[in-house]
Design a protein around this motif. Structure first.
Motif, PDB file in Angstrom:
ATOM      1  N   LEU A   5      -7.744  10.219 -47.631  1.00 32.53           N
ATOM      2  CA  LEU A   5      -7.688  11.573 -47.074  1.00 32.53           C
ATOM      3  C   LEU A   5      -6.270  11.941 -46.642  1.00 32.53           C
ATOM      4  O   LEU A   5      -5.828  13.078 -46.830  1.00 32.53           O
ATOM      5  N   VAL A   6      -5.562  10.958 -46.038  1.00 31.94           N
ATOM      6  CA  VAL A   6      -4.176  11.217 -45.612  1.00 31.94           C
ATOM      7  C   VAL A   6      -3.291  11.503 -46.834  1.00 31.94           C
ATOM      8  O   VAL A   6      -2.460  12.420 -46.815  1.00 31.94           O
ATOM      9  N   VAL A   7      -3.495  10.741 -47.910  1.00 26.75           N
ATOM     10  CA  VAL A   7      -2.703  10.961 -49.129  1.00 26.75           C
ATOM     11  C   VAL A   7      -2.996  12.333 -49.717  1.00 26.75           C
ATOM     12  O   VAL A   7      -2.082  13.069 -50.116  1.00 26.75           O
ATOM     13  N   VAL A   8      -4.280  12.707 -49.760  1.00 24.54           N
ATOM     14  CA  VAL A   8      -4.659  14.012 -50.302  1.00 24.54           C
ATOM     15  C   VAL A   8      -4.081  15.128 -49.432  1.00 24.54           C
ATOM     16  O   VAL A   8      -3.563  16.131 -49.949  1.00 24.54           O
ATOM     17  N   MET A   9      -4.147  14.947 -48.093  1.00 28.10           N
ATOM     18  CA  MET A   9      -3.597  15.960 -47.188  1.00 28.10           C
ATOM     19  C   MET A   9      -2.089  16.106 -47.395  1.00 28.10           C
ATOM     20  O   MET A   9      -1.551  17.221 -47.443  1.00 28.10           O
ATOM     21  N   ALA A  10      -1.393  14.986 -47.533  1.00 26.81           N
ATOM     22  CA  ALA A  10       0.057  15.028 -47.761  1.00 26.81           C
ATOM     23  C   ALA A  10       0.373  15.715 -49.085  1.00 26.81           C
ATOM     24  O   ALA A  10       1.330  16.497 -49.178  1.00 26.81           O
ATOM     25  N   TYR A  11      -0.441  15.444 -50.095  1.00 28.15           N
ATOM     26  CA  TYR A  11      -0.235  16.070 -51.412  1.00 28.15           C
ATOM     27  C   TYR A  11      -0.369  17.595 -51.320  1.00 28.15           C
ATOM     28  O   TYR A  11       0.325  18.331 -52.027  1.00 28.15           O
ATOM     29  N   CYS A  12      -1.247  18.063 -50.429  1.00 29.33           N
ATOM     30  CA  CYS A  12      -1.463  19.514 -50.284  1.00 29.33           C
ATOM     31  C   CYS A  12      -0.435  20.157 -49.346  1.00 29.33           C
ATOM     32  O   CYS A  12      -0.007  21.287 -49.596  1.00 29.33           O
TER      33      CYS A  12
END
Length: 269
Positions: A5-12
């Protein structure tokens, strides 16, 4: 799961953060400083240059995008819910086969239909007009499927039958009873359609050559091409891109209570 989730949030988040920071820099700082570090604050100068550049054409591109996406999404949503209501509430020969034929359109990528659409528009004489971008946006096979799901969930057959017993005509039943009942689905589909048309780039690239008809995405692509030889266009591309993402973000924020209810219902039914 938390790491994912942290990686996806950073990607966005990080591309948008970079865009906000970069929109405050001039052409020299854009190439001479780190992307996530502020430099001299030139936001107002960049906005002034953006609005006045090339005879003030950016506001026109922005209005064009609002027209393409707003009118196209509203028309597409209405057509999809009319079709979804018909598929769910009426019985006619070959209904499921026709519905299956519509769903085949979901499997066809948009890029594959761009050239046939261009040839069809050329035969109709509407290439390089507003209609060349607006009319294809009205067709949404996945929207028809989604509208049928919402018609079954939010407007039960008993409600429609009660309207018929009261003497209402079919269009009256749809607009006064069924459509208001499906409002979360209407908003959800409108947002999906608006986002799809707003971000559509390939179709306007094929259809349009007149800069006055460009949507904002195609206009920024045109400016970005010029920035390779004229670096002073680069800040305008950055600040123009920042303004270009705002309408979709604002729509999702202000209408979230509708589309969240719509997505939740669609997931459960």
């Amino acid at each position: 799961m938390t790491v994912v989730l942290v990686v996806v949030m950073a990607y966005c988040i990080f591309p948008l953060l970079w865009l906000v920071i970069a929109s405050t820099k001039d052409a020299t700082d854009l190439t001479g400083t780190s992307g996530f570090v502020f430099a001299d604050f030139n936001l107002l100068e960049n906005v002034t240059t953006l609005v006045g550049r090339d005879g003030g054409i950016y506001p026109r591109w922005f209005v064009n995008s609002l027209a393409y996406a707003g009118v196209g999404a509203a028309g597409s949503t209405l057509i999809c819910f009319l079709a979804g209501h018909a598929f769910d509430k009426f019985e006619f020969r070959g209904k499921e086969r026709v519905f299956g034929f519509v769903l085949v359109g979901v499997l066809v990528p948009g890029a594959a239909t761009a050239l046939p659409l261009y040839l069809l528009a050329s035969n109709l004489g509407i290439v390089n007009t507003y209609w060349a971008v607006l009319l294809p946006g009205l067709v949404n096979p996945f929207g028809v499927y989604l509208a049928r799901v919402f018609a079954r969930s939010y407007a039960p057959y008993e409600l429609v039958e009660a309207g018929r017993l009261d003497g209402s005509r079919e269009f009256g039943i749809f607009f006064r009873i069924a459509l208001p009942s499906m409002w979360p689905g209407v908003v959800t589909l409108f947002l999906f359609s608006f986002n799809g048309i707003w971000n559509n780039f390939f179709l306007p690239l094929l259809m349009l050559t007149d800069r006055d008809l460009f949507p904002v995405a195609l206009g920024l692509y045109f400016w970005n091409s010029r920035s390779l030889n004229e670096a002073d266009y680069y800040p305008s591309v950055i600040i123009g891109s920042l303004f270009a993402v705002l309408p979709v973000i604002l729509l999702f924020i202000f209408l979230q209570r509708y589309w969240r209810a719509g997505l939740g219902s669609g997931a459960l039914k």
